[in-house]
Design an enzyme around this catalytic site. Structure first.
Site, PDB file in Angstrom:
ATOM      1  N   ASP A 149     -14.237 -25.048  13.458  1.00 42.27           N
ATOM      2  CA  ASP A 149     -14.265 -25.710  14.768  1.00 42.27           C
ATOM      3  C   ASP A 149     -12.874 -25.777  15.400  1.00 42.27           C
ATOM      4  O   ASP A 149     -11.985 -26.464  14.890  1.00 42.27           O
ATOM      5  CB  ASP A 149     -14.832 -27.126  14.576  1.00 42.27           C
ATOM      6  CG  ASP A 149     -14.962 -27.883  15.880  1.00 42.27           C
ATOM      7  OD1 ASP A 149     -14.794 -27.266  16.954  1.00 42.27           O
ATOM      8  OD2 ASP A 149     -15.230 -29.094  15.837  1.00 42.27           O
ATOM      9  N   ASP A 212     -21.181 -29.208  23.042  1.00 39.53           N
ATOM     10  CA  ASP A 212     -22.137 -29.921  22.192  1.00 39.53           C
ATOM     11  C   ASP A 212     -23.423 -30.259  22.961  1.00 39.53           C
ATOM     12  O   ASP A 212     -23.389 -30.503  24.156  1.00 39.53           O
ATOM     13  CB  ASP A 212     -21.519 -31.229  21.692  1.00 39.53           C
ATOM     14  CG  ASP A 212     -20.434 -30.968  20.663  1.00 39.53           C
ATOM     15  OD1 ASP A 212     -19.941 -29.830  20.587  1.00 39.53           O
ATOM     16  OD2 ASP A 212     -20.084 -31.908  19.938  1.00 39.53           O
TER      17      ASP A 212
HETATM   18  C1  GAL Z   1     -17.252 -30.769  17.659  1.00 37.83           C
HETATM   19  C2  GAL Z   1     -18.384 -29.787  17.380  1.00 37.83           C
HETATM   20  C3  GAL Z   1     -19.579 -30.581  16.878  1.00 37.83           C
HETATM   21  C4  GAL Z   1     -19.188 -31.351  15.642  1.00 37.83           C
HETATM   22  C5  GAL Z   1     -17.964 -32.219  15.924  1.00 37.83           C
HETATM   23  C6  GAL Z   1     -17.457 -32.892  14.666  1.00 37.83           C
HETATM   24  O1  GAL Z   1     -16.124 -30.109  18.119  1.00 37.83           O
HETATM   25  O2  GAL Z   1     -18.698 -29.077  18.528  1.00 37.83           O
HETATM   26  O3  GAL Z   1     -20.661 -29.715  16.620  1.00 37.83           O
HETATM   27  O4  GAL Z   1     -18.933 -30.450  14.609  1.00 37.83           O
HETATM   28  O5  GAL Z   1     -16.917 -31.453  16.457  1.00 37.83           O
HETATM   29  O6  GAL Z   1     -16.287 -33.622  14.892  1.00 37.83           O
END
Ligand code: GAL
Length: 400
Positions: A149, A212
């Site tokens: 990520d 998200d």
């Molecule tokens: C975001 C991601 C989510 C989740 C989250 C956890 O950046 O898009 O799916 O993983 O971080 O902190």
């Protein structure tokens, strides 16, 4: 009791994830409120509920399993790595190897999450300057899937150009190539720089094309119906990922509640994600699956649209205001077709053979109901409720 039979095809080679990965991810359900018991319970439930018999296999731990530098929290504070640079887990995950073994012993696979930045999105330890250490550690634990990520990498490069966007993903790919384990490599950077155009080039097996997904109609439909542009880039081993499924009990934290999507919206969600060859990652509590959600996730004729070996992503073949028809070519020559009504009242939606590149009579099978509807010529139409859909498969005569 009954009988069924299928031909099993084993493919040996360097490409993995030949069909979109199917599994569960902890984020939409628990957010940071996870521990090893919740992961074990999810794995047990995947077996007990029979999901495992329909292709579901990954149990993916999202953010918050690591430690946090500069934190005095008794559970996650303290040094984040040992003297050799190996990443440490927080007290909620006392033994990641034993946990992974347990998941493997159930016949399932294990996934994990980290960021290329110094910190993850929730400010836990990231892989920055420790990428090879982390890839090695994941392999030692027996990890099968990595969600990488971007998030905390924003502190390294604030306004990245295309090469800077690719760099951390290329680097982790190199590290994964140096370890002796097949790990599905999932890029999570929300679609920046039209990642679908270069996800394969940097060695990704899947890449998020969007931000998200919350469990609202606006978000789900906004994401799902905007995916035509990346269709040409999906193929076996390389998939466009529209984020997790927001069905069942979700919550992004300790308190769960039912998804805000209505039943018809959930049919649309699943139908679209299947037509789009999206990785299917269930985002809800598997220990509290109600009958509706279980049925939604275990309809083999619907899942087959997602898992078809040809790996061809659906295209939008026609649009009339809020009414849309999407179609996907299947390996056996049939077509999977979704008729969608994004409007606020019931509407008749028509799929024209001319838009689908078909001629002559076609046998039409309703996949959600697993029922033949008859043979149609020229077009098929259906009355569709608000935000709902009908998912059919069209077979040329004499085809099985
Ligand atoms: C975001 C991601 C989510 C989740 C989250 C956890 O950046 O898009 O799916 O993983 O971080 O902190």
């Amino acid at each position: 009791m009954g009988r069924d039979r299928r031909t099993l095809k084993l493919v040996v080679g360097d490409t993995i994830a030949l069909t979109p990965p199917m599994g569960w991810n902890s984020w939409n359900c628990w957010g940071c409120a996870i521990d090893e018991d919740k992961i074990k319970e999810a794995a047990d439930a995947m077996v007990r509920n029979g999901l495992i018999n329909h292709g579901w296999q990954y149990i993916n731990i999202d953010d918050c399993w690591m430690k946090k530098l500069d934190s005095d929290d008794p559970i996650s504070g303290g040094p984040t790595r040992d003297e050799c640079g190996r990443i440490l887990t927080n007290k909620r995950f006392p033994d990641m190897k034993a946990l992974t073994d347990e998941v493997h012993n159930l016949g399932l696979k294990m996934g994990i999450y980290i960021s290329p930045g110094p910190r993850t999105c929730q400010r836990y330890e990231g892989s920055w300057k420790h990428e090879l250490h982390d890839a090695q550690r994941f392999a030692e634990w027996g990890i099968d899937y990595l969600k990488y990520d971007w998030c905390g990498y924003g502190s390294i490069v604030r306004r990245p150009d295309l090469e800077q966007m690719k760099a951390p993903y290329v680097f982790m790919r190199m590290c994964l190539d140096r370890i002796d384990r097949d790990i599905v490599y999932s890029l999570c950077q929300y679609g920046m720089g039209d990642v679908w155009e270069w996800g394969t080039e940097v060695g990704g097996n899947c890449w998020r094309t969007t931000g998200d997904i919350p469990d609202t109609w606006g978000s789900m439909a906004g994401i799902g119906f905007a995916q035509d542009k990346c269709s040409p880039y999906a193929c076996p081993g390389h998939w466009n990922d529209r984020d997790m499924l927001v069905v069942g009990k979700v919550g992004w934290g300790p308190n769960l509640r039912d998804s805000h999507l209505t039943p018809n919206e959930q049919y649309t969600h699943m139908s679209l994600w299947c037509l789009l060859c999206s990785p299917l990652l269930i985002g809800c509590d598997l220990t509290q699956l109600d009958e509706f959600t279980l049925n939604l996730l275990t309809n083999d004729e619907v899942l087959e649209v997602n898992q078809d070996p040809l790996g061809r992503q659906a295209r939008r073949v026609s649009q009339d205001g809020y009414l849309e028809v999407w179609a996907k070519k299947m390996e056996d020559g049939s077509a999977a077709v979704g008729l969608f009504n994004r409007d606020e009242t019931p509407k008749t939606v028509t799929a024209q053979w001319s838009d689908l590149g078909l001629t002559g009579p076609q046998r039409v099978r309703d996949l959600w109901r697993q029922k033949d509807l008859g043979t149609f010529t020229g077009q098929f139409e259906a009355e569709i409720p608000r935000h709902g859909c009908v998912l059919v498969r069209l077979f040329a005569p004499n085809a099985t």
